[in-house]
Scaffold this motif. Structure first.
Motif: not given
Length: 262
Positions: A68-81, A34-37
């Motif tokens: 992230f999508c599979e883990q239910g972490r939609a906000k993190d996945a949107l951050s990737v986009l 989860g350390r996208l940055e």
């Protein structure tokens, strides 16, 4: 990841630098926790060391979004986009479908539309492709009413659902004993020109259902369409269909249908 990051930093002190394999591994590792940055920050550094971001590197970032999508972490996945848009890189149809599927499977329907808006905004995937993926996923998780609502909305908005979405939607409606509704939807889809590669089993399922429910006019209309398109009947449905059409004076039509049976 902290230890790996520290080790990468120490490499520079003795004139050693990470290669592409190391960078991709680090990107994937940061995404997994989860350390996208920090994952994204490696991209400009790679270029300095002669490792220019390639498809594999971007795929690692995309895969992180899928996790992230599979883990239910939609906000993190949107951050990737969002991060990828800055770099001019967007998901393709396959990846977009996987992300939508991941969000749906976790019951985050309220976030799906945010994903679709973001993905389509990137310009790499059409709205029709996204909604086709959404319909298929909704059917898989047994939210048929929501799937049908979404499918009809897509049609009315001028989108063209793909053959898989069309086939699954019509088949599901027929399985609920709503064969006339299935046939009406079939005709709506046909007007959009989306039936070129639809599963040919659907025609036999529809025709058999119409015959069983004695919707003779609709059955004859569909049978003529099948003859014109040279779409053969499937063997398990032949007997019932032929018997019904003969009873309603469609002998010539029956003869043409039977001649195409596989």
């Amino acid at each position: 990841m902290d230890m790996a990051k520290q080790l990468m930093g120490e490499m520079g002190l003795i004139d050693l630098y990470p290669d592409m394999i190391t960078y991709v591994s680090m990107i994937k590792g940061f995404c997994d926790v989860g350390r996208l940055e920090e994952a994204y920050a490696l991209f400009p550094v790679m270029s300095v060391h002669g490792c220019y971001p390639n498809v594999v590197a971007y795929s690692a970032l995309l895969d992180g979004g899928l996790v992230f999508c599979e883990q239910g972490r939609a906000k993190d996945a949107l951050s990737v986009l969002e991060l990828m848009e800055v770099r001019g890189c967007a998901p393709n149809r396959v990846t977009a479908s996987a992300w939508i599927n991941g969000v749906c499977m976790n019951g985050q329907l309220q976030d799906v539309y945010k994903f679709i808006e973001r993905i389509v905004g990137g310009g790499s995937v059409s709205m029709g492709d996204c909604y086709s993926s959404l319909v298929v996923c909704l059917i898989k998780i047994k939210k048929v009413e929501e799937a049908e609502k979404t499918f009809r909305m897509a049609l009315s908005s001028g989108m063209k659902p793909d053959s898989l979405a069309c086939s699954m939607m019509i088949r599901e409606i027929c399985s609920e004993k709503r064969v006339l509704d299935g046939f009406c939807l079939y005709e709506e889809v046909e007007k959009t020109g989306c039936l070129s590669s639809i599963d040919i089993d659907i025609y036999s399922i529809l025709l058999a259902g119409l015959c069983q429910k004695s919707h003779s006019a609709e059955a004859a209309r569909l049978a003529r369409s099948m003859v014109e398109k040279r779409i053969p009947l499937r063997t398990p449905y032949v007997e019932k269909i032929v018997e019904h059409l003969k009873n309603f004076g469609g002998k010539e039509l029956v003869a043409e249908l039977v001649s195409m049976v596989r």
